[in-house]
Design a protein around this motif. Structure first.
Motif, PDB file in Angstrom:
ATOM      1  N   SER A 287       0.850  -1.237  -0.415  1.00 46.02           N
ATOM      2  CA  SER A 287      -0.116   0.241   0.175  1.00 46.02           C
ATOM      3  C   SER A 287       0.543   1.052  -0.081  1.00 46.02           C
ATOM      4  N   PRO A 288       1.117   1.984  -0.369  1.00 43.42           N
ATOM      5  CA  PRO A 288       0.673   3.605   0.212  1.00 43.42           C
ATOM      6  C   PRO A 288       0.830   3.407   1.337  1.00 43.42           C
ATOM      7  N   SER A 289       1.199   5.380   1.566  1.00 39.98           N
ATOM      8  CA  SER A 289       2.220   5.183   3.234  1.00 39.98           C
ATOM      9  C   SER A 289       1.524   6.786   3.580  1.00 39.98           C
ATOM     10  N   LEU A 290      -0.004   6.154   4.657  1.00 37.39           N
ATOM     11  CA  LEU A 290      -0.466   6.864   4.778  1.00 37.39           C
ATOM     12  C   LEU A 290      -0.364   7.851   6.649  1.00 37.39           C
ATOM     13  N   PRO A 291       0.225   9.137   6.505  1.00 38.65           N
ATOM     14  CA  PRO A 291       0.609   9.600   7.248  1.00 38.65           C
ATOM     15  C   PRO A 291      -0.457  10.171   8.526  1.00 38.65           C
ATOM     16  N   ILE A 292       0.522  10.134   9.591  1.00 33.53           N
ATOM     17  CA  ILE A 292      -0.139  10.208  11.361  1.00 33.53           C
ATOM     18  C   ILE A 292      -0.102  11.453  11.741  1.00 33.53           C
ATOM     19  N   TYR A 293       1.173  11.595  11.210  1.00 35.04           N
ATOM     20  CA  TYR A 293       1.842  12.578  12.166  1.00 35.04           C
ATOM     21  C   TYR A 293       2.831  13.592  11.589  1.00 35.04           C
ATOM     22  N   TYR A 294       2.827  15.138  11.084  1.00 38.60           N
ATOM     23  CA  TYR A 294       4.097  15.696  10.377  1.00 38.60           C
ATOM     24  C   TYR A 294       4.324  16.583  11.590  1.00 38.60           C
TER      25      TYR A 294
END
Length: 357
Positions: A287-294
């Motif tokens: 899968s593509p990466s799903l961001p949870i924090y920036y």
């Protein structure tokens, strides 16, 4: 054919004593599953220092939403591909946390893995087996008897460096060894020679890379230290710091459930609190990466101030002629005095220019 014996429930309070074994032989026992830790340091709810916000603040809603979407992606992949459906029929698909740092995690190639303690182990502790590599002169028959009497959970085999050079010299023997155990530990004094003794097959991924541990108290092996090191490794995740800004760490299986996965993600994020983390993302294998924090800030005011101060600092201008004189100079004090004078002159000229402006 012999009838299969029924498995009896393991009583956590009772453990079968391991059978005596010689060095290099299997040391087995029946061990109860360790209870997962229930206390987890909060990242989103508590501050790291009084009056300050945590360095990495995770939102539970965001993390659980990302995991739910990845579960849907994984389920759809199973339906679209019969091969993938067979692959994930028994075990849940693995969930990974991608950590992106501002700077390289390591300045040079490292073969020494790091560990992160998580509240929910990735291993099945009922069948969890550990193999230990030691120096030839570290364990004698008396010490081996003490290790057996200590009934160290999960310690299944001890192999000396001499045996690695002989019995496990062939590639097939090493390949069989690497497939038989969940984790490999090593006496820290063997770290520099193990890559040559074990070969590339052991260092191809973090799971099989031997974890160096300190076993000695002075010149003798410490049974207490060995027991503590072996028993805690079952609740740890291991990774090797790369020469880059990205590292991918397994969090668990999607079948573990949202609460357990979220707590493991928090524990891993807490491990990187003191580093300049740019982002955290969740993904499964395809899968593509799903961001949870920036990160809100990549640089602090101190970093900016330091850069400005360095740029405004007057630099000494030394001509080729002056450099030649310095090369001929024998007296270091005279050379230092010359450079100091040049810097003062450069500072005076800059100050005069600012006044005119």
């Amino acid at each position: 054919m012999a009838k299969k014996e029924k498995k009896q429930a393991i009583n956590p309070k009772k453990a079968v004593k391991p059978r005596p074994a010689k060095k290099g032989k299997v040391v087995k026992g029946v061990f109860a599953e360790a209870e997962p830790k229930t206390e987890v340091t909060k990242i989103a709810d508590k501050t790291t220092v009084a009056g300050q916000e945590p360095l990495i603040a995770l939102k539970k809603v965001v993390v659980e939403k990302a995991i739910s979407e990845l579960e849907k992606f994984s389920e759809k992949s199973k339906q679209d591909s019969e091969k993938k459906s067979q692959l994930f029929e028994d075990d849940g698909e693995a969930l990974f946390l991608q950590v992106t740092n501002l700077k390289f995690f390591a300045d040079k190639v490292s073969l020494k893995p790091k560990s992160i303690t998580v509240p929910h182990p990735l291993h099945n502790l009922e069948d969890f087996k550990v193999c230990l590599f030691v120096k030839d002169d570290l364990i004698d028959s008396e010490t081996l008897e003490q290790i057996e009497a200590a009934n160290i959970s999960h310690l299944d085999k001890i192999i000396s460096a001499k045996e690695l050079k002989g019995e496990y010299k062939s590639y097939d023997a090493r390949r069989k060894l690497v497939s038989e155990y969940d984790v490999f530990l090593s006496d820290d004094s063997l770290v520099t020679v193990l890559p040559k003794l074990l070969g590339k097959i052991f260092y191809s991924n973090a799971r099989t890379t031997p974890i160096p541990i300190r076993l000695r108290t002075g010149k003798k092996l410490s049974i207490t230290t060995l027991k503590n090191q072996v028993e805690k490794v079952g609740t740890q995740i291991v990774y090797v710091p790369p020469m880059g800004v990205n590292v991918v760490i397994k969090v668990g299986d999607l079948s573990s459930g949202l609460p357990k996965l979220f707590e493991n993600v928090k524990a891993i994020a807490e491990h990187f609190q003191n580093q300049q983390i740019r982002s955290l993302s969740l993904k499964v294998q395809s899968s593509p990466s799903l961001p949870i924090y920036y990160a809100k800030k990549l640089y602090t005011e101190e970093d900016i101030k330091k850069t400005v101060d360095e740029e405004s600092k007057p630099q000494a201008s030394v001509s080729d002629f002056d450099k030649g004189l310095l090369e001929l100079a024998v007296d270091e004090a005279a050379a230092a005095k010359f450079i100091s004078k040049k810097r003062k002159n450069a500072g005076s000229i800059q100050a005069a220019k600012k006044q005119k402006a």
